[in-house]
Design an enzyme around this catalytic site. Structure first.
Site, PDB file in Angstrom:
ATOM      1  N   ASN A  44      50.011  83.634  76.742  1.00 37.57           N
ATOM      2  CA  ASN A  44      50.177  83.963  78.167  1.00 37.57           C
ATOM      3  C   ASN A  44      51.600  83.647  78.622  1.00 37.57           C
ATOM      4  O   ASN A  44      52.227  82.696  78.140  1.00 37.57           O
ATOM      5  CB  ASN A  44      49.133  83.246  79.034  1.00 37.57           C
ATOM      6  CG  ASN A  44      49.047  81.754  78.801  1.00 37.57           C
ATOM      7  OD1 ASN A  44      49.320  81.254  77.710  1.00 37.57           O
ATOM      8  ND2 ASN A  44      48.664  81.028  79.831  1.00 37.57           N
ATOM      9  N   ILE A  45      52.084  84.465  79.515  1.00 38.54           N
ATOM     10  CA  ILE A  45      53.458  84.352  80.008  1.00 38.54           C
ATOM     11  C   ILE A  45      53.414  84.396  81.530  1.00 38.54           C
ATOM     12  O   ILE A  45      52.957  85.395  82.115  1.00 38.54           O
ATOM     13  CB  ILE A  45      54.333  85.491  79.440  1.00 38.54           C
ATOM     14  CG1 ILE A  45      54.344  85.415  77.899  1.00 38.54           C
ATOM     15  CG2 ILE A  45      55.747  85.408  80.010  1.00 38.54           C
ATOM     16  CD1 ILE A  45      55.084  86.536  77.211  1.00 38.54           C
ATOM     17  N   GLU A  46      53.832  83.314  82.155  1.00 42.85           N
ATOM     18  CA  GLU A  46      53.751  83.213  83.618  1.00 42.85           C
ATOM     19  C   GLU A  46      55.140  83.326  84.242  1.00 42.85           C
ATOM     20  O   GLU A  46      56.145  83.043  83.590  1.00 42.85           O
ATOM     21  CB  GLU A  46      53.113  81.874  83.989  1.00 42.85           C
ATOM     22  CG  GLU A  46      51.697  81.753  83.429  1.00 42.85           C
ATOM     23  CD  GLU A  46      51.040  80.401  83.692  1.00 42.85           C
ATOM     24  OE1 GLU A  46      51.727  79.475  84.181  1.00 42.85           O
ATOM     25  OE2 GLU A  46      49.847  80.285  83.410  1.00 42.85           O
ATOM     26  N   CYS A  69      41.504  91.716  80.997  1.00 42.80           N
ATOM     27  CA  CYS A  69      41.752  91.785  79.549  1.00 42.80           C
ATOM     28  C   CYS A  69      40.582  92.413  78.809  1.00 42.80           C
ATOM     29  O   CYS A  69      40.774  93.064  77.786  1.00 42.80           O
ATOM     30  CB  CYS A  69      42.081  90.404  78.987  1.00 42.80           C
ATOM     31  SG  CYS A  69      43.762  89.922  79.411  1.00 42.80           S
ATOM     32  N   GLU A  78      46.065  87.956  75.698  1.00 39.41           N
ATOM     33  CA  GLU A  78      45.512  89.169  75.083  1.00 39.41           C
ATOM     34  C   GLU A  78      46.441  90.355  75.357  1.00 39.41           C
ATOM     35  O   GLU A  78      46.634  91.231  74.512  1.00 39.41           O
ATOM     36  CB  GLU A  78      44.117  89.475  75.671  1.00 39.41           C
ATOM     37  CG  GLU A  78      43.073  88.414  75.407  1.00 39.41           C
ATOM     38  CD  GLU A  78      43.008  87.334  76.488  1.00 39.41           C
ATOM     39  OE1 GLU A  78      44.049  86.999  77.081  1.00 39.41           O
ATOM     40  OE2 GLU A  78      41.907  86.817  76.706  1.00 39.41           O
ATOM     41  N   CYS A  87      39.518  87.286  80.383  1.00 41.17           N
ATOM     42  CA  CYS A  87      39.302  87.618  81.802  1.00 41.17           C
ATOM     43  C   CYS A  87      38.876  89.085  81.932  1.00 41.17           C
ATOM     44  O   CYS A  87      38.987  89.867  80.980  1.00 41.17           O
ATOM     45  CB  CYS A  87      40.571  87.352  82.599  1.00 41.17           C
ATOM     46  SG  CYS A  87      41.831  88.633  82.414  1.00 41.17           S
ATOM     47  N   CYS A 114      48.336  87.744  80.606  1.00 44.25           N
ATOM     48  CA  CYS A 114      47.483  86.983  79.690  1.00 44.25           C
ATOM     49  C   CYS A 114      47.926  87.117  78.225  1.00 44.25           C
ATOM     50  O   CYS A 114      48.607  88.069  77.838  1.00 44.25           O
ATOM     51  CB  CYS A 114      46.049  87.478  79.782  1.00 44.25           C
ATOM     52  SG  CYS A 114      45.216  87.062  81.323  1.00 44.25           S
TER      53      CYS A 114
HETATM   54  N1  THU Z   1      44.729  83.588  80.709  1.00 40.36           N
HETATM   55  C1  THU Z   1      44.862  84.260  79.523  1.00 40.36           C
HETATM   56  O1  THU Z   1      45.939  84.254  78.903  1.00 40.36           O
HETATM   57  N2  THU Z   1      43.796  84.953  79.067  1.00 40.36           N
HETATM   58  C2  THU Z   1      42.572  85.002  79.680  1.00 40.36           C
HETATM   59  O2  THU Z   1      41.704  85.738  79.249  1.00 40.36           O
HETATM   60  C3  THU Z   1      42.320  84.135  80.831  1.00 40.36           C
HETATM   61  C4  THU Z   1      43.518  83.564  81.487  1.00 40.36           C
HETATM   62  C5  THU Z   1      45.892  82.870  81.222  1.00 40.36           C
HETATM   63  C6  THU Z   1      46.533  83.485  82.436  1.00 40.36           C
HETATM   64  C7  THU Z   1      47.238  82.314  83.055  1.00 40.36           C
HETATM   65  O3  THU Z   1      48.525  82.190  82.450  1.00 40.36           O
HETATM   66  C8  THU Z   1      46.401  81.100  82.647  1.00 40.36           C
HETATM   67  O4  THU Z   1      45.551  81.565  81.598  1.00 40.36           O
HETATM   68  C9  THU Z   1      45.547  80.531  83.758  1.00 40.36           C
HETATM   69  O5  THU Z   1      44.784  81.516  84.354  1.00 40.36           O
END
Ligand code: THU
Length: 130
Positions: A41-43, A88, A54, A85, A52
């Site tokens: 995941n990259i924020e 995804c 995925e 999620c 996310c």
């Molecule tokens: N996140 C994912 O990378 N995949 C998911 O299926 C659920 C959530 C990440 C997004 C965000 O960076 C962190 O988890 C918290 O929501």
């Protein structure tokens, strides 16, 4: 193979950029070309603009020229099992057959395996678009 996917997802998770949620996630796809494509995941500071693990993995798969997801593994450091999620699920379903396997992992390995159509029953589909 699921052990290899688990290890790739775990290694990818270590590369996450999650300074805001501090919630590392990793994903690894076994694609139809036999290769593994991983992502984390990259924020970004503007929170809704992050994405996310995925999604990163799907981007790697598509840009490498692979077309379909055979299996995928997902791991989150702070959750025993991290079901992808909703967004995804739809993205994975775009590239995965109903029977593709989705492995949910913890720190030690695969803990639960679902079929794509169990993870996303009644997903959005229409022939009106394509
Ligand atoms: N996140 C994912 O990378 N995949 C998911 O299926 C659920 C959530 C990440 C997004 C965000 O960076 C962190 O988890 C918290 O929501």
């Amino acid at each position: 193979m699921s052990q290899q996917l688990f290890e790739a997802a775990r290694a990818a998770m270590a590369k996450c950029h999650a300074p805001y949620s501090k919630f590392p996630v990793g994903a690894a796809i076994l694609a139809d070309d036999g290769n593994i494509y991983a992502g984390a995941n990259i924020e970004v500071l503007s929170f809704p603009e992050g994405w996310c693990a995925e999604t990163t993995a799907i981007g790697h798969m598509v840009m490498a020229g692979a077309k379909r997801i055979r299996e995928v593994a997902v791991i989150a450091e702070k959750l025993e099992l991290c079901p992808p999620c909703g967004g995804c699920r739809q993205r994975l379903a775009e590239f995965a057959d109903a029977g593709a396997l989705v492995h949910l992992c913890d720190a030690n390995g695969v803990r639960k395996t679902l079929r794509m159509d169990e993870l996303l029953p009644h997903g959005f589909k229409t022939e009106a678009i394509g």
